[in-house]
Design a protein around this motif. Sequence first.
Motif, short mmCIF file in Angstrom:
data_model
loop_
_atom_site.label_atom_id
_atom_site.label_comp_id
_atom_site.label_asym_id
_atom_site.label_seq_id
_atom_site.Cartn_x
_atom_site.Cartn_y
_atom_site.Cartn_z
N GLU A 130 0.82 -1.22 0.00
CA GLU A 130 0.00 0.00 0.00
C GLU A 130 0.85 1.26 0.00
OE1 GLU A 130 -4.03 0.26 1.45
OE2 GLU A 130 -3.54 -1.40 2.82
N HIS A 131 1.95 1.26 0.71
CA HIS A 131 2.86 2.41 0.67
C HIS A 131 3.42 2.60 -0.73
CE1 HIS A 131 5.83 5.36 1.91
NE2 HIS A 131 6.76 4.63 1.30
N VAL A 189 2.12 1.66 -3.74
CA VAL A 189 1.17 2.16 -4.74
C VAL A 189 0.74 3.60 -4.42
CG1 VAL A 189 0.36 -0.08 -5.53
CG2 VAL A 189 -0.77 0.99 -3.58
N THR A 190 0.68 3.94 -3.15
CA THR A 190 0.36 5.32 -2.78
C THR A 190 1.45 6.27 -3.28
OG1 THR A 190 -0.89 4.61 -0.83
CG2 THR A 190 -0.11 6.89 -0.86
N ARG A 240 1.30 6.54 -7.19
CA ARG A 240 0.23 7.45 -7.64
C ARG A 240 0.65 8.90 -7.42
NH1 ARG A 240 -4.79 7.43 -9.13
NH2 ARG A 240 -5.10 5.20 -8.83
N LEU A 291 -2.07 3.24 -12.42
CA LEU A 291 -2.06 1.94 -11.74
C LEU A 291 -3.24 1.09 -12.20
CD1 LEU A 291 -1.33 3.19 -8.11
CD2 LEU A 291 0.33 2.33 -9.78
N LEU A 337 -8.68 -2.18 -1.30
CA LEU A 337 -7.52 -1.90 -2.15
C LEU A 337 -7.90 -1.34 -3.52
CD1 LEU A 337 -5.41 -5.11 -1.41
CD2 LEU A 337 -5.08 -2.82 -0.45
N ARG A 344 -9.44 1.18 -4.40
CA ARG A 344 -9.33 2.64 -4.48
C ARG A 344 -7.98 3.10 -5.01
NH1 ARG A 344 -6.55 4.13 0.33
NH2 ARG A 344 -6.36 2.34 1.74
N HIS A 345 -6.98 2.23 -4.95
CA HIS A 345 -5.65 2.62 -5.42
C HIS A 345 -5.52 2.59 -6.95
CE1 HIS A 345 -3.94 2.67 -1.42
NE2 HIS A 345 -4.32 1.42 -1.19
#
Length: 221
Positions: A94-95, A97-98, A101, A107, A127, A129-130
């Motif tokens: 998650e870190h 892909v954040t 973006r 993505l 997930l 939402r990424h």
Amino acid sequence: MTQARAFIFDMDGTIVDNMAFHTDSWLEFFARRGKTYEADAFFRETAGAQGREILRARLGPDIPDDEIAVLAQEKDVLYREMYGPHRRAIEGFEHFVTSARAAGVKLAVATSAPPKNIVFTLDELDLRRHFDTVVGAADVKHGKPHPDVFLKAAEQLGIDPAACIVFEDAPMGVEAARRAGMRAVVITTTLPAEAFAEFDNVIRVVDDYADLDIGSLCASL
């Protein structure tokens, strides 16, 4: 970053470390029908393939679509029961892909999973939402190693395939990326680095996302 770039992620074994549960559920499914397979060999032969392809390869190529759908549902219920208590994203995902973006990278998810398994992972772990787009088995005719799912994702993102990096855990998926004209990062959740030695499109091999640098990845495009 001035040039449009994209990261395209396989889901099973790449966003979540779940491939052992897929293999176990397949083995249980076939054991109920008197068929036994060795787990490692089964994984190597099937990882990245669509469920309907696996079923027809082992139960018969002429099984009607409606029967295939019922059989696939039985297997996927087994899988979700087995994996449900263990669901979580791979370390650092998650870190990563954040940060991607924030750096302007598009993505996508491009998976061989059916719709219910996509919801089970991406929606129930919050997930989705990424991602700018999600492409699954229901959206393409051919599964990996055909490049269809990755090319469809690139098309929906509006990004040239040559400007995409695929994240994968299986040789069949890396081959699909190669056929799509895309570089690949291998996540070694289920197979060691040696399993990917033959692929000239692999630019990184890592255990998880913790040490991946977005700038250096984009510079490789």
